[in-house]
Each structure stands twice: as C-alpha cells, then as structure tokens.
Design an enzyme around this catalytic site. Structure first.
Site, PDB file in Angstrom:
ATOM      1  N   PHE A  45       0.836  -1.217   0.000  1.00  7.96           N
ATOM      2  CA  PHE A  45       0.000   0.000   0.000  1.00  7.96           C
ATOM      3  C   PHE A  45       0.867   1.261   0.000  1.00  7.96           C
ATOM      4  O   PHE A  45       0.477   2.295   0.512  1.00  7.96           O
ATOM      5  CB  PHE A  45      -0.960  -0.004   1.196  1.00  7.96           C
ATOM      6  CG  PHE A  45      -0.256  -0.075   2.518  1.00  7.96           C
ATOM      7  CD1 PHE A  45       0.047   1.072   3.208  1.00  7.96           C
ATOM      8  CD2 PHE A  45       0.132  -1.303   3.037  1.00  7.96           C
ATOM      9  CE1 PHE A  45       0.723   1.011   4.411  1.00  7.96           C
ATOM     10  CE2 PHE A  45       0.807  -1.368   4.243  1.00  7.96           C
ATOM     11  CZ  PHE A  45       1.100  -0.214   4.930  1.00  7.96           C
ATOM     12  N   SER A  46       2.048   1.148  -0.566  1.00  8.93           N
ATOM     13  CA  SER A  46       2.923   2.326  -0.587  1.00  8.93           C
ATOM     14  C   SER A  46       3.892   2.262  -1.761  1.00  8.93           C
ATOM     15  O   SER A  46       4.151   1.190  -2.298  1.00  8.93           O
ATOM     16  CB  SER A  46       3.736   2.360   0.712  1.00  8.93           C
ATOM     17  OG  SER A  46       4.429   1.143   0.862  1.00  8.93           O
ATOM     18  N   LYS A  63       8.447   7.455   1.494  1.00 12.27           N
ATOM     19  CA  LYS A  63       7.381   6.466   1.316  1.00 12.27           C
ATOM     20  C   LYS A  63       6.062   7.221   1.223  1.00 12.27           C
ATOM     21  O   LYS A  63       5.745   8.037   2.089  1.00 12.27           O
ATOM     22  CB  LYS A  63       7.401   5.543   2.531  1.00 12.27           C
ATOM     23  CG  LYS A  63       6.341   4.493   2.558  1.00 12.27           C
ATOM     24  CD  LYS A  63       6.856   3.360   3.408  1.00 12.27           C
ATOM     25  CE  LYS A  63       5.806   2.581   4.097  1.00 12.27           C
ATOM     26  NZ  LYS A  63       6.399   1.379   4.712  1.00 12.27           N
ATOM     27  N   SER A 118      15.784   7.913   5.942  1.00 13.97           N
ATOM     28  CA  SER A 118      17.143   7.781   5.429  1.00 13.97           C
ATOM     29  C   SER A 118      17.122   6.791   4.266  1.00 13.97           C
ATOM     30  O   SER A 118      16.305   5.863   4.244  1.00 13.97           O
ATOM     31  CB  SER A 118      18.097   7.299   6.522  1.00 13.97           C
ATOM     32  OG  SER A 118      17.623   6.119   7.134  1.00 13.97           O
ATOM     33  N   ASP A 163       8.691  -9.295  11.915  1.00 10.57           N
ATOM     34  CA  ASP A 163       8.781  -9.615  10.484  1.00 10.57           C
ATOM     35  C   ASP A 163      10.226  -9.464  10.004  1.00 10.57           C
ATOM     36  O   ASP A 163      10.479  -8.879   8.951  1.00 10.57           O
ATOM     37  CB  ASP A 163       7.808  -8.744   9.676  1.00 10.57           C
ATOM     38  CG  ASP A 163       7.548  -9.320   8.282  1.00 10.57           C
ATOM     39  OD1 ASP A 163       7.887 -10.509   8.048  1.00 10.57           O
ATOM     40  OD2 ASP A 163       7.006  -8.590   7.424  1.00 10.57           O
ATOM     41  N   GLU A 167      14.762  -9.469   3.284  1.00  8.03           N
ATOM     42  CA  GLU A 167      14.223  -8.322   2.505  1.00  8.03           C
ATOM     43  C   GLU A 167      14.076  -7.083   3.370  1.00  8.03           C
ATOM     44  O   GLU A 167      14.029  -5.967   2.855  1.00  8.03           O
ATOM     45  CB  GLU A 167      12.816  -8.610   1.958  1.00  8.03           C
ATOM     46  CG  GLU A 167      12.735  -9.639   0.886  1.00  8.03           C
ATOM     47  CD  GLU A 167      12.100 -10.901   1.435  1.00  8.03           C
ATOM     48  OE1 GLU A 167      12.716 -11.528   2.336  1.00  8.03           O
ATOM     49  OE2 GLU A 167      11.029 -11.278   0.955  1.00  8.03           O
ATOM     50  N   ASP A 181      10.749  -1.647   7.806  1.00 14.14           N
ATOM     51  CA  ASP A 181       9.444  -2.291   7.845  1.00 14.14           C
ATOM     52  C   ASP A 181       8.965  -2.571   9.270  1.00 14.14           C
ATOM     53  O   ASP A 181       8.961  -3.726   9.725  1.00 14.14           O
ATOM     54  CB  ASP A 181       9.498  -3.593   7.025  1.00 14.14           C
ATOM     55  CG  ASP A 181       8.119  -3.970   6.507  1.00 14.14           C
ATOM     56  OD1 ASP A 181       7.155  -3.254   6.828  1.00 14.14           O
ATOM     57  OD2 ASP A 181       8.010  -4.979   5.794  1.00 14.14           O
TER      58      ASP A 181
END
Ligand code: ATP
Length: 341
Positions: A45-46, A63, A118, A163, A167, A181
């Site tokens: 959603f971004s 973002k 950043s 999470d 990644e 995240d």
C-alpha cells in the site's frame, strides 16, 4: 480516521501566540520541499521514491501512501505503528545503535501520507544472498552480529519486530545494515524475560487488535514465522514476545550460511507444517558453529531459545557463542564491512 496520524504529526504546528522564550516555530515539510526522482520500491500500500531535499540537497527515501488505500485496506494501525516505532528508535540514547532506517519527518496532503526516511542506497540483503548464493563465514558473522545488535536494541525498548527477514534488512551506502518495515512491530509494556512457568507474562499484546481469546491473524512471513505464532498458544493466553525475533534470527543465520531459509515449501501451509514439526535439515558443509547456534535458536518452545531468558537485556549468551568468536559487537557499526563475494 486518518486524523490520528495527523494529530500525531501536527503537534509541531505553529501556535498563534508565542511567548518570547518560545523556540522558533517548526514548519511542517511538504512534498514541494523535495524533488521526487525514481521509484525505488513498492509495498502493498505504498510507493517509495528516491528524493532530494531542496534546502539541504540531502538524498532521502520517501514512502508515499494513499490515505484512501490505507483506509480501504484497514492499514491505519500498521501505518501508525510504523511511525511510532521509528520515532522510538530515533530517540537518542547512550546505547543507541545506528542499524535502523531513520524517520526524518512525516507530513501529508489531501490524498497522501509521506514518510521521509534515510536512504538505504545498497538495496537489501536478500539481493546479495541471491547474487552470491551463500555468505562466507566472515560476512555471516559480521551481518549476523549487526542484526543481533539491532534485535537487542529493539527488545531493550520493548519492541518486537515480528517480520525480520533478509528483505527487511536494507543496506546503507557503506554496507551497514538498516532494519526497515516496522508496521508489524509489537510494543510491550514491560520487558519481562519469559519463564516456562509463567509464559503468560505481563507483556501486553498492543500489537494485535484481536480480542482476548481470539486467535490473532498471522503476522510475519511464512519462512521466518515462529511456531508460537502458528500454534494455538494465543488461545491459551501465551503471548508472542521477543523470542519470536530470536527464531527469525536463527532462520536468517541459516540463510546467510546456506543461501536458503530452513523451512521451505510450495505454499505457506506446507511451510507452517514444517515449522510446527521443526522439520528442516542442514546441507552438507554447513559451518559447524553456525549449525550449533541455529539449533539453539530454532527451539519450538520459545523459552528454550538461546538468549530468551535475557530478552530486554544484552544477549550475552548469543554473543558468547563460539560462532561469534572474535566479533567485537560494540564497534561493528564503525568497522569496514567485509566484502560480500
Ligand atoms: P509491505 O508494506 O507490503 O510489507 P514493504 O514493507 O516492502 O511491503 P515498503 O516499506 O513500502 O513496503 O517498502 C517497499 C520497498 O521499498 C522495500 O522493499 C525496499 O526495497 C524499498 N525501501 C523501503 N524503504 C527504503 C529506504 N529507506 N531506502 C531504500 N529503499 C527503501
């Protein structure tokens, strides 16, 4: 409903009357303060842009989230938590570690929310693992060491990431890690080391909006999710806490050394079954010390994971493991990272 985000950010707005001693007014930034360049990533959603701040010339990542989309997808809590956790991590402390994407500012216009962060110029760790297949021993130790420092810092602030995966381990220009995240993070009231007899400790489940007794929806990513998230433990009152990140840490260390995560399968359901049965193997040639550490982290019972009894404190039992021999944890951030070859 997006008001909450705005009110959290509008505390910085200019008051109408100011006493002489008031600090200079802080004006909110706006999209016009930046030149937006290329898209560097997309989330569910971004969209994340590389941008240049006009006033300073600084390169940043911005973002951008559509307010409508966030409300439609019921992601408001996710966005608020991300901002709250990033602000917490930005708070200067003596023992702070610089291994997190920094949130410089947030602002919004009629349709969108903006997070100025950043810029992690070197992408994410997964890309590097894919490129070189496996990290060598020196790189595995270095990057696992930085990751452990980052986990230790989050847990000391009562933050469980929930999470962690390659990644979400981004890399700075100088190839140090920047964890990102934070939308799935859980904030705990008290950092209480879990004990087998009182595993329903006083940790609050503020990261979950489920009513007590209702199973929480799945948070995280199948390959790195801990068994307590998948089992019925929540129904019995046990709360997912810092050991869930130690499990993910074990999975990531396995992946550094062997190239793939330990629990794999064609779909999430099969992966979940393997996680719950602790069904994984070490490939031939896996570093023996790393194998021992992974085995001590990948324990079905959260309290049995190495370091679990130290959650919220320093993870000395993990740092003292023979795998980390020779690693000076306190100076990792200023060392030149070994080349990933
Ligand atoms: P989702 O929100 O669906 O979980 P996500 O967390 O990957 O996905 P974003 O946080 O919006 O979504 O990030 C999208 C992508 O943008 C990331 O995969 C990452 O590659 C890139 N990205 C995010 N933040 C930065 C940053 N500060 N610097 C460089 N790249 C970034």
């Amino acid at each position: 409903p997006v008001k909450q985000f705005m009110s959290a950010t509008s505390r910085m707005s200019v008051p109408t009357e100011q006493p002489d001693t008031a600090p200079p007014p802080v004006t909110k930034k706006s999209p016009e303060d930046f030149i937006f360049k290329e898209i560097i990533g997309e989330g569910s959603f971004s969209t994340v842009y590389l941008a240049k701040e006009l006033k300073t010339g600084r390169q940043v990542a911005i973002k951008v989230c559509e307010k409508r989309h966030i409300l439609r997808e019921r992601k408001k809590d996710y966005v608020l938590r991300e901002k709250e956790v990033m602000n917490l991590l930005n708070t200067k402390r003596k023992d702070s570690v610089p291994f997190f994407v920094k949130l410089y500012s947030t602002f919004h216009d009629a349709e969108k929310l903006y997070f100025e962060m950043s810029y992690a110029a070197r992408g994410d760790v997964l890309q590097y693992i894919r490129r070189v297949e496996t990290l060598d021993e020196e790189c595995s130790k270095f990057y696992a060491g930085e990751l452990l420092q980052a986990i230790e810092h989050m847990h000391s602030l009562g933050i469980v990431h929930r999470d962690l995966k390659p990644e979400n381990i981004l890399l700075s220009e100088t190839m140090h890690i920047l964890i990102s995240d934070f939308g799935s993070c859980k904030l705990m009231d008290h950092v209480v080391p879990p004990s087998p007899s009182s595993s329903s400790s006083s940790l609050s489940d503020s990261g979950s909006s489920n009513p007590p007794g209702r199973r929480a929806s799945f948070v995280g990513t199948a390959q790195y999710v801990s068994p307590e998230v998948l089992s019925d433990d929540l129904r019995r009152g046990r709360i997912v806490g810092p050991p869930a990140d130690l499990w993910a840490f074990g999975c990531i260390l396995y992946q550094f050394v062997s190239g793939l995560p330990p629990f794999r399968g064609p779909n999430d359901y099969i992966i979940f079954k393997k996680v719950l049965a602790l069904e994984y193997q070490f490939p031939e040639g896996f570093l023996p010390n790393a194998q021992d550490l992974v085995q001590q982290l990948l324990k079905l019972e959260p309290t049995e994971r190495l370091g679990a009894s130290q959650a919220g404190d320093t993870y000395t039992s993990i740092k003292n493991h023979p795998f980390f021999n020779g690693v000076d944890f306190d100076t990792l951030y200023c060392q030149t990272p070994p080349k990933i070859l």
